[in-house]
Design a protein around this motif. Structure first.
Motif, PDB file in Angstrom:
ATOM      1  N   VAL A  97      41.621  32.083  28.794  1.00 44.28           N
ATOM      2  CA  VAL A  97      43.008  32.528  28.964  1.00 44.28           C
ATOM      3  C   VAL A  97      43.394  32.278  30.409  1.00 44.28           C
ATOM      4  CG1 VAL A  97      44.562  34.522  28.942  1.00 44.28           C
ATOM      5  CG2 VAL A  97      42.860  34.241  27.124  1.00 44.28           C
ATOM      6  N   LEU A  98      44.478  31.537  30.602  1.00 42.98           N
ATOM      7  CA  LEU A  98      44.960  31.236  31.951  1.00 42.98           C
ATOM      8  C   LEU A  98      46.283  31.961  32.163  1.00 42.98           C
ATOM      9  CD1 LEU A  98      44.663  29.492  34.576  1.00 42.98           C
ATOM     10  CD2 LEU A  98      46.037  27.760  33.427  1.00 42.98           C
ATOM     11  N   GLU A  99      46.407  32.580  33.326  1.00 46.13           N
ATOM     12  CA  GLU A  99      47.631  33.314  33.644  1.00 46.13           C
ATOM     13  C   GLU A  99      48.534  32.438  34.504  1.00 46.13           C
ATOM     14  OE1 GLU A  99      47.226  37.856  34.262  1.00 46.13           O
ATOM     15  OE2 GLU A  99      47.576  36.989  36.257  1.00 46.13           O
ATOM     16  N   VAL A 100      49.760  32.216  34.033  1.00 44.52           N
ATOM     17  CA  VAL A 100      50.742  31.433  34.790  1.00 44.52           C
ATOM     18  C   VAL A 100      51.907  32.361  35.124  1.00 44.52           C
ATOM     19  CG1 VAL A 100      52.346  29.464  34.708  1.00 44.52           C
ATOM     20  CG2 VAL A 100      50.058  29.255  33.710  1.00 44.52           C
ATOM     21  N   LEU A 101      52.321  32.340  36.382  1.00 52.32           N
ATOM     22  CA  LEU A 101      53.412  33.230  36.815  1.00 52.32           C
ATOM     23  C   LEU A 101      54.759  32.555  36.645  1.00 52.32           C
ATOM     24  CD1 LEU A 101      52.107  34.649  40.224  1.00 52.32           C
ATOM     25  CD2 LEU A 101      52.060  35.763  38.002  1.00 52.32           C
ATOM     26  N   LEU A 102      55.790  33.375  36.379  1.00 48.00           N
ATOM     27  CA  LEU A 102      57.168  32.914  36.452  1.00 48.00           C
ATOM     28  C   LEU A 102      57.741  33.440  37.770  1.00 48.00           C
ATOM     29  CD1 LEU A 102      58.358  33.647  32.789  1.00 48.00           C
ATOM     30  CD2 LEU A 102      57.271  31.594  33.708  1.00 48.00           C
ATOM     31  N   SER A 103      58.909  32.926  38.158  1.00 47.68           N
ATOM     32  CA  SER A 103      59.475  33.288  39.462  1.00 47.68           C
ATOM     33  C   SER A 103      59.729  34.778  39.623  1.00 47.68           C
ATOM     34  CB  SER A 103      60.786  32.534  39.691  1.00 47.68           C
ATOM     35  OG  SER A 103      60.536  31.160  39.695  1.00 47.68           O
ATOM     36  N   ILE A 211      66.923  34.099  46.046  1.00 48.81           N
ATOM     37  CA  ILE A 211      67.890  34.894  46.829  1.00 48.81           C
ATOM     38  C   ILE A 211      67.185  36.105  47.439  1.00 48.81           C
ATOM     39  CG2 ILE A 211      69.919  36.400  46.656  1.00 48.81           C
ATOM     40  CD1 ILE A 211      71.028  34.350  44.560  1.00 48.81           C
ATOM     41  N   GLU A 212      66.362  36.776  46.620  1.00 50.56           N
ATOM     42  CA  GLU A 212      65.653  37.965  47.107  1.00 50.56           C
ATOM     43  C   GLU A 212      64.720  37.630  48.266  1.00 50.56           C
ATOM     44  OE1 GLU A 212      63.816  39.532  43.597  1.00 50.56           O
ATOM     45  OE2 GLU A 212      65.600  40.661  42.992  1.00 50.56           O
ATOM     46  N   GLN A 213      64.093  36.433  48.198  1.00 48.28           N
ATOM     47  CA  GLN A 213      63.166  36.029  49.263  1.00 48.28           C
ATOM     48  C   GLN A 213      63.882  35.526  50.508  1.00 48.28           C
ATOM     49  OE1 GLN A 213      59.357  34.012  48.429  1.00 48.28           O
ATOM     50  NE2 GLN A 213      60.100  33.791  46.350  1.00 48.28           N
ATOM     51  N   GLY A 214      65.217  35.422  50.406  1.00 53.04           N
ATOM     52  CA  GLY A 214      65.973  34.932  51.561  1.00 53.04           C
ATOM     53  C   GLY A 214      65.968  33.422  51.678  1.00 53.04           C
ATOM     54  N   TRP A 215      65.541  32.725  50.617  1.00 53.08           N
ATOM     55  CA  TRP A 215      65.542  31.256  50.664  1.00 53.08           C
ATOM     56  C   TRP A 215      66.966  30.720  50.560  1.00 53.08           C
ATOM     57  CZ3 TRP A 215      61.047  28.575  47.611  1.00 53.08           C
ATOM     58  CH2 TRP A 215      59.822  29.059  48.094  1.00 53.08           C
ATOM     59  N   ILE A 216      67.794  31.409  49.753  1.00 54.08           N
ATOM     60  CA  ILE A 216      69.195  31.017  49.612  1.00 54.08           C
ATOM     61  C   ILE A 216      69.999  31.976  50.496  1.00 54.08           C
ATOM     62  CG2 ILE A 216      71.156  30.867  48.007  1.00 54.08           C
ATOM     63  CD1 ILE A 216      69.121  30.310  45.743  1.00 54.08           C
ATOM     64  N   LEU A 217      70.882  31.427  51.342  1.00 53.59           N
ATOM     65  CA  LEU A 217      71.642  32.285  52.262  1.00 53.59           C
ATOM     66  C   LEU A 217      72.845  32.892  51.558  1.00 53.59           C
ATOM     67  CD1 LEU A 217      71.731  30.558  55.748  1.00 53.59           C
ATOM     68  CD2 LEU A 217      70.109  32.193  54.830  1.00 53.59           C
ATOM     69  N   ARG A 224      77.920  40.851  47.010  1.00 49.58           N
ATOM     70  CA  ARG A 224      78.640  41.802  46.147  1.00 49.58           C
ATOM     71  C   ARG A 224      79.012  41.124  44.817  1.00 49.58           C
ATOM     72  NH1 ARG A 224      83.209  42.836  44.476  1.00 49.58           N
ATOM     73  NH2 ARG A 224      84.252  41.149  45.584  1.00 49.58           N
ATOM     74  N   GLN A 225      79.508  39.860  44.915  1.00 44.88           N
ATOM     75  CA  GLN A 225      79.896  39.116  43.699  1.00 44.88           C
ATOM     76  C   GLN A 225      78.673  38.866  42.801  1.00 44.88           C
ATOM     77  OE1 GLN A 225      81.850  35.936  46.115  1.00 44.88           O
ATOM     78  NE2 GLN A 225      83.418  36.013  44.540  1.00 44.88           N
ATOM     79  N   LEU A 226      77.559  38.472  43.430  1.00 46.39           N
ATOM     80  CA  LEU A 226      76.327  38.191  42.661  1.00 46.39           C
ATOM     81  C   LEU A 226      75.848  39.457  41.953  1.00 46.39           C
ATOM     82  CD1 LEU A 226      74.497  35.938  45.266  1.00 46.39           C
ATOM     83  CD2 LEU A 226      75.180  35.198  42.985  1.00 46.39           C
ATOM     84  N   LYS A 227      75.907  40.593  42.680  1.00 45.87           N
ATOM     85  CA  LYS A 227      75.449  41.866  42.118  1.00 45.87           C
ATOM     86  C   LYS A 227      76.283  42.216  40.889  1.00 45.87           C
ATOM     87  CE  LYS A 227      72.580  45.283  43.572  1.00 45.87           C
ATOM     88  NZ  LYS A 227      71.470  44.759  42.798  1.00 45.87           N
ATOM     89  N   SER A 228      77.590  42.009  41.017  1.00 46.77           N
ATOM     90  CA  SER A 228      78.498  42.342  39.905  1.00 46.77           C
ATOM     91  C   SER A 228      78.209  41.453  38.688  1.00 46.77           C
ATOM     92  CB  SER A 228      79.942  42.193  40.401  1.00 46.77           C
ATOM     93  OG  SER A 228      80.760  41.650  39.418  1.00 46.77           O
ATOM     94  N   LEU A 229      77.935  40.138  38.926  1.00 42.70           N
ATOM     95  CA  LEU A 229      77.604  39.233  37.819  1.00 42.70           C
ATOM     96  C   LEU A 229      76.268  39.615  37.185  1.00 42.70           C
ATOM     97  CD1 LEU A 229      78.694  35.825  39.407  1.00 42.70           C
ATOM     98  CD2 LEU A 229      79.761  36.946  37.443  1.00 42.70           C
ATOM     99  N   GLN A 230      75.336  40.106  38.032  1.00 47.80           N
ATOM    100  CA  GLN A 230      74.028  40.530  37.531  1.00 47.80           C
ATOM    101  C   GLN A 230      74.176  41.735  36.620  1.00 47.80           C
ATOM    102  OE1 GLN A 230      71.414  40.812  40.901  1.00 47.80           O
ATOM    103  NE2 GLN A 230      69.610  40.439  39.675  1.00 47.80           N
TER     104      GLN A 230
END
Length: 450
Positions: A97-103, A211-217, A224-230
């Protein structure tokens, strides 16, 4: 036996006779005029100097085969390396059994054989997730190292010549994981992926994570817009908004060092949108940002060096950290080419990113479709489609700059196969004309592109 390393890590050990067998098989399949020359047999026992000479010749040979799109992508070559990897690591073929991670940190457990190659494992993960066959090729498996804060540092994209289970377990370190991520650069391909529920979910999870990791500025209003769409679970709209943000679709690398604009500058490099983006901290602590377009890179090379040991002459330099560098020759202005060097343990991953950007550009230029870039199963056997350029492993060369600190040679200069003929430039620290990845995308550049 000779050790073969991938990204600085032992991949397998092979004997001269095994490599000779591989050479003969390649000659039989592709003809003597396609396959590079092989170091000749010797009747008498080799002296230590001859053993070293043969090692260098074999290294050149393996690099040349790997960089040839036909030979390097051939099942003969890749299955040879996979078999040798399994034998060297002494891992029997069995179900595991191999474990593969998703983002998003989710773990996908797949039951595979230890001898399953990268493509098989990718298909097993896709099948477990219900990702349709025609979308599998948009994703790849990456070997990553988990940092203490839970972020990931990319080691490399898993290649077709390796067995993912063996690659990750032979490192004997739980920090190394396999992660599934999209493997294309042009965000217009997101539309294909978003057509399907699972593709959309994978893309959404990756975007949120970046976005959470700060890779996307993201500024406050966008956040606020992203949070509302989430909150509304509007995944497509969330991705559409993210596509307009800075560094969307980029891969961010660990902080490293560059010689641009001056030696010893600390830099954070990101790869995406057919460019390498530099955020440089200058010696006066000022931060400057700039981008290098892949179409303006005439060629690039990866070099490896190991600092000279200060101890007695008998002490082994093996304990020293191998230093990897990616250097590219860049068209700064109409008539001025300049070398830019990045010193980073991730130099090979950076080179693979550049190569895949060029491959994607070339497929687009020729009117091909990205779907055709990926392999299809034919009668149960994996086949690479003709339009796919093999992702070449970059050559490891000596540091080209004589003014740097003294380096112990890891190998002599490799005359690797270049992707196209490159004329000598007048650059003072140039090495031989064949020691590069030449860049086909550079050929199409005109004055209006400057």
């Amino acid at each position: 036996a000779y050790n073969i390393h991938v990204n600085g890590v032992l991949h397998c050990r092979v004997r001269y006779s095994q490599l000779l067998g591989l050479h003969e098989q390649l000659r039989k399949e592709y003809g003597a005029n396609v396959v590079p020359a092989f170091p000749p047999k010797k009747i008498f026992t080799l002296t230590p100097a001859e053993v070293e000479q043969r090692r260098e010749q074999l290294e050149k040979y393996m690099q040349a085969v790997r960089q040839d799109p036909t030979l390097g992508g051939s099942e003969t070559f890749n299955s040879f390396l996979r078999k040798a990897q399994q034998e060297t690591q002494q891992i029997p073929t069995e179900e595991v059994v191999l474990e593969v991670l998703l983002s998003n940190g989710q773990k996908v457990k797949v039951t595979i054989l230890t001898s399953d190659q990268t493509e098989d494992v990718l298909e097993a993960v896709a099948s477990k997730l219900d990702l349709p066959d025609d979308l599998v090729g948009y994703f790849s498996l990456f070997l990553v190292r988990e940092t203490k804060d839970g972020a990931f540092s990319f080691v490399r994209k898993l290649q077709e010549f390796e067995l993912p289970y063996v690659s990750v377990t032979s490192l004997h370190n739980p920090e190394f994981r396999i992660i599934l991520r999209k493997s294309y650069w042009d965000s217009s391909y997101d539309d294909d992926v978003m057509e399907h529920r699972v593709g959309l979910n994978l893309l959404y999870a990756q975007t949120v994570s970046d976005i959470e990791q700060g890779w996307i500025l993201v500024n406050k209003e966008q956040h606020r817009q992203l949070k509302s769409l989430q909150e509304k679970v509007s995944k497509k709209e969330f991705i559409r908004l993210a596509q307009t943000l800075k560094y969307y679709g980029y891969l961010k690398f660990d902080p490293c060092v560059t010689d641009f604009p001056e030696k010893g500058c600390h830099v954070v490099v990101s790869a995406g949108n057919n460019e390498l983006n530099f955020q440089v901290r200058l010696p006066n602590e000022q931060i400057k940002e700039g981008s290098f377009k892949v179409t303006r890179m005439r060629c690039w090379r990866v070099t490896s060096s190991v600092p000279m040991s200060n101890g007695p002459s008998g002490s082994s330099p093996g304990k020293s950290e191998v230093k990897l560098e990616l250097a590219f020759e860049y068209l700064m202005s109409k008539d001025r080419l300049q070398w830019v060097t990045i010193t980073s343990p991730q130099a090979i991953m950076l080179s693979i990113c550049l190569q895949s950007m060029v491959d994607e550009l070339m497929v687009k230029k020729s009117g091909g479709s990205i779907r055709k870039m990926f392999r299809r199963r034919v009668n149960g056997a994996l086949r690479r489609s003709d339009s796919q350029q093999a992702v070449k492993s970059p050559p490891l060369l000596d540091s080209p700059d004589a003014s740097r600190e003294p380096v112990a040679k890891l190998s002599s200069k490799l005359t690797s196969v270049s992707l196209r003929g490159i004329s000598h430039s007048s650059s003072a620290n140039d090495v031989g004309a064949n020691d590069f990845h030449g860049n086909y995308a550079f050929e199409g550049i005109g004055d209006e592109d400057l």
